[in-house]
Design an enzyme around this catalytic site. Structure first.
Site, short mmCIF file in Angstrom:
data_model
loop_
_atom_site.label_atom_id
_atom_site.label_comp_id
_atom_site.label_asym_id
_atom_site.label_seq_id
_atom_site.Cartn_x
_atom_site.Cartn_y
_atom_site.Cartn_z
CE1 TYR A 128 3.55 -11.32 11.43
CE2 TYR A 128 3.84 -9.01 11.00
CZ TYR A 128 4.19 -10.09 11.50
OH TYR A 128 5.41 -10.03 12.33
CB SER A 129 -2.63 -9.37 5.42
OG SER A 129 -1.60 -8.33 5.36
CD GLU A 245 8.65 -5.56 7.54
OE1 GLU A 245 8.01 -5.81 8.82
OE2 GLU A 245 8.22 -5.23 6.52
CB SER A 361 -0.52 1.35 2.63
OG SER A 361 -1.15 2.23 3.82
CG ASN A 362 4.12 4.73 0.35
OD1 ASN A 362 4.45 3.49 1.01
ND2 ASN A 362 4.83 5.14 -0.61
CD GLU A 363 -2.08 5.73 1.26
OE1 GLU A 363 -1.77 4.41 1.32
OE2 GLU A 363 -2.24 6.12 0.07
#
Ligand SMILES: Cc1cc2nc3c(=O)[nH]c(=O)nc-3n(C[C@H](O)[C@H](O)[C@H](O)COP(=O)(O)OP(=O)(O)OC[C@H]3O[C@@H](n4cnc5c(N)ncnc54)[C@H](O)[C@@H]3O)c2cc1C
Lengths: 376, 357
Positions: A128-129, A245, A361-363
């Site tokens: 993906y990234s 997920e 990410s948690n953000e």
């Protein structure tokens, strides 16, 4: 309200626990508990033991090898795996590619790939990234141009976990650069890692481990039959997977095992009030997460609805707890010690910083809750 | 009150920074870390030429009679560049020697850069308790013999001589030992250390006592605080730069207010840490008594430990995946800040000490 498992659920847990205690090879258990490196062989050995038992893919439909367990049983199974200290089941095939094929794949694609994933014959990785597209995945640039029966793929992926073990990679690629919305024009392709034009560069992380890679595509030919779902509908596929997920990121069982280990390992600090308080707070945090996780599960069971955006909090809290566990473990090591275990514990602290960055990410998870749940 | 550095201090710091910028970039450092010796003899020679190896030692032995305050700026520069040369171990051991009858015979070589030292005090199981020492020294004829084990002695592999603490009938005393071959290990922050086994090892007495060990450790702690501030500065600067240049969703990620506030808190943490490092360095140079010194150093260590953790974790997090990569300096700074938070006592240890003083 009754927060205890029912008699049947408890019996199921005992059955799983008993089987694990008899079937999880001691050497693998020891490697996991000493934070040692797990080789591809280690990972696949455990995969095959589970496959033989028929438990490697509980969530799949029964006809493809699923167990037919309900949500709570599946949760109990996951937690018991973590609690026993089993090697991780690499999710890219079992829990990512497979659900996508089951939902969007053609019969031929299912026949071709699912049994091999089940038996552990193909190792998958997730493409993906890209260097310019992390949190903003929809900006991805890797290009696939259709030429008759093939796509010709050019571009680059990054942070591809275990690509150096992989036989296959599932990728999001741009098949139409001229759409209005960036989420359109993206397609989901299954690519053979051995195809000409695919090259890897290892990326070493700060703990010195090689687990991620850059993957380069240089005129790689991908048969059109390896596209999943419609051309240009890759984003729909990716979004489906994301919801799937997030429910599994709490890792309660694994954290419980780490906590028990931490308590044992830090016993010499049990009179240190400051350390003891931190340990207790962390345990309370984990208890809260466990019950929250069960509440989400119960909601899904009762409503039959997929998990809501608020399950992002499981990822946020679960990873923060995992990080704090390794941090306390590091603080519990003798600062003057340089034995293998102490060194491995310190490196684990470095490595676990990744958990709040990857898998959304948690953000980004907080953004999701802000927008989708709280309507901000 | 005056927070300015004097001209000499400023000139020294400028020349150190110039040198490090030129010869101690991230790539150069990588080579030094990977080298067999784990440090650069040329860099050490340059430190000596600049007067760094003599700065805190008395003039009568060839030093400049400086204090911790004279080194604040230098240590910050070391922290920014992630210097791995055994500077602190050499200063610690040298400080013990300077108070001993051997000062005259040993210190000149240290000051001239011909001799590196290490300070072997901590043992396994002691954690940060400086009094928990079980290595012993006994007299046999004219010679002193040491028996025991010292753990993770920083700088020992490249040291020429070691200052070792041991118990005698007078309590804890210090000794000078010739370095024999040791097995080097690399610490989490890429420095070299060694386990030391002393078996009837010949040693020369330096005198001293636990109070001296505490003073030396406080001195080194204050300098380590200044070094930590430099590492935090790098972490903050490079993260700020990243927030301004990394684009996602079509804009620099620094435009997201969630990240702006995080960056602001990192910046504040760095400034608070700098203030406490100044305080600690000033008090190790000038205190009315040991208690005043110890209070200031423990206070600084608490703040620095907390803020090193905060800044290091945030700097990696705000870099996303890039923060995890060994290829970016920020992950190495993360490692240094992780270690420095616990060096000479973690926050818990210093909280207990501070509260008791
Ligand atoms: C160890 C590891 C393994 C990985 N494995 C894989 C893999 O197998 N396959 C794969 O495809 N990818 C993988 N990834 C990539 C991972 O998914 C990305 O790192 C992640 O999505 C973040 O993207 P980025 O690194 O580009 O950071 P960026 O998106 O550039 O983010 C930088 C920082 O900005 C923050 N940020 C970004 N946007 C916002 C916003 N709108 N609001 C607030 N904050 C924001 C981020 O949270 C982060 O703190 C892996 C990453 C790591 C570290």
């Amino acid at each position: 309200m009754d927060l205890n498992y029912s008699a049947e659920e408890a019996a199921f847990r005992d059955e799983v626990r008993a089987w694990l205690s008899a079937s999880l090879p001691l050497d693998l258990r020891q490697k996991v508990s000493s934070y040692a490196h797990l080789s591809k062989d280690d990972l696949m050995r455990w995969h095959r033991i589970l496959a033989e038992k028929g438990w490697v893919a509980p969530a799949w439909p029964k006809e493809w090898g699923g167990t037919g367990w309900n949500l709570v049983q599946r949760y109990i199974f996951e937690e018991e795996l973590g609690y026993a200290g089993a090697p991780p089941l690499i999710p890219f095939g079992l829990a990512m590619c497979a659900p996508v094929l089951l939902r969007f794949g053609t019969e031929a694609q299912k026949q071709r790939f699912l049994p091999r994933i089940y038996r552990g014959e193909d190792f998958w990785c997730q493409g993906y990234s890209e260097p310019g597209s992390g949190s903003d995945l929809a900006s991805l640039k890797t290009k696939a141009v259709r030429q008759k029966d093939f796509y010709v793929v050019n571009g680059q992926k990054i942070w591809t976990t275990l690509a150096h073990y992989a036989d296959w990679i599932f990728c999001l690629v741009r098949t139409d650069p001229n759409t209005g919305r960036r989420q359109e024009g993206i397609s989901f392709l299954l690519m053979d890692m051995k195809a000409p034009g695919v090259t890897l560069r290892p990326l070493v992380l700060m703990d010195g481990a090689h687990e991620v890679n850059e993957v380069f595509f240089d005129d790689v030919k991908v048969p059109v039959e390896n596209r999943v779902h419609e051309e240009g509908q890759g984003w729909t596929v990716a979004k489906y997977l994301l919801g799937y997920e997030r429910m599994n990121t709490g890792r309660i069982g694994e954290s419980k095992r780490q906590l028990a280990k931490l308590k044992e390992y830090s016993s010499s600090l049990k009179n240190d009030l400051r350390f003891r308080d931190r340990l207790s707070r962390l345990e309370v945090e984990l208890m809260a997460l466990e019950i929250t996780n069960l509440r989400f599960l119960d909601r899904m069971r009762r409503t039959g609805q997929p998990p809501g955006a608020d399950v992002s909090m499981l990822k946020i809290k679960g990873t923060e707890i995992q990080q704090m566990l390794t941090e306390l473990m590091m603080q519990a090591t003798d600062p003057a010690a340089s034995d293998d275990f102490s060194v491995a514990v310190r490196k684990k602290y470095l490595s676990m910083r990744k958990t709040t960055i990857y898998a959304g990410s948690n953000e980004i998870q907080r953004n999701i809750i802000a927008k989708m749940t709280l309507g901000l | 009150m005056n927070f300015d550095y004097n001209e000499e201090q400023q000139l020294l710091a400028d020349s150190v920074r110039r040198f490090l910028a030129k010869d101690y970039g991230f790539e150069a450092r990588k080579k030094i870390v990977a080298s067999a010796q784990g440090y650069s003899p040329q860099v050490w020679a340059t430190f000596a030429q600049m007067g760094l190896t003599g700065l805190p030692f008395p003039a009568e032995f060839g030093g400049f009679g400086g204090g911790a305050i004279d080194l604040v700026n230098v240590m910050e520069a070391f922290g920014e560049a992630l210097v791995v040369e055994p500077y602190l171990p050499t200063l610690m051991a040298g400080r013990a020697i300077a108070r001993s009858p051997l000062a005259k015979s040993v210190l000149p070589a240290v000051i001239e850069g011909r001799m590196k030292l290490a300070f072997a005090h901590i043992e396994k199981g002691a954690r940060y308790d400086l009094s928990k020492i079980s290595t012993t020294a006994r007299k046999s004829g004219d010679a002193w013999l040491l028996q025991g084990e010292k753990s993770a002695v920083l700088g020992a592999p490249m040291a020429d001589k070691l200052v070792v603490s041991a118990r005698t009938q007078n309590g804890i005393e210090l000794f000078l030992v010739e370095k024999e071959r040791v097995k080097a290990l690399t610490t989490l922050d890429e420095m070299r250390a060694a386990e030391l086994t002393l078996k009837a090892t010949k040693a020369e007495p330096l005198g001293g006592d636990l109070e001296l060990v505490e003073e030396i450790t406080d001195f080194a702690s204050a300098l380590a605080c200044a070094e930590a501030v430099g590492a935090m500065k790098f972490a903050c600067d490079t993260t700020l730069e990243y927030l301004k240049t990394r684009k996602q969703f079509g804009v620099p990620i620094g435009t997201f207010q969630a990240l702006q506030h995080r960056m602001v808190d990192m910046f504040i943490a760095q400034e608070q840490a700098r203030s406490m490092a100044c305080l600690a360095c000033s008090k190790v140079d000038q205190s009315e008594n040991a208690k005043q010194r110890a209070r200031a150093v423990s206070a600084a260590k608490i703040k620095i430990a907390d803020n090193a953790r905060h800044v290091s974790q945030e700097s990696v997090q705000l870099h996303g995946g890039m923060g995890m990569s060994e290829e970016l300096k920020v992950s190495h700074t993360f490692r240094r800040l992780t270690v420095i938070a616990g060096q000479f006592g973690d926050a818990d240890h210093h909280l207990a000490r501070f509260a008791a003083l």
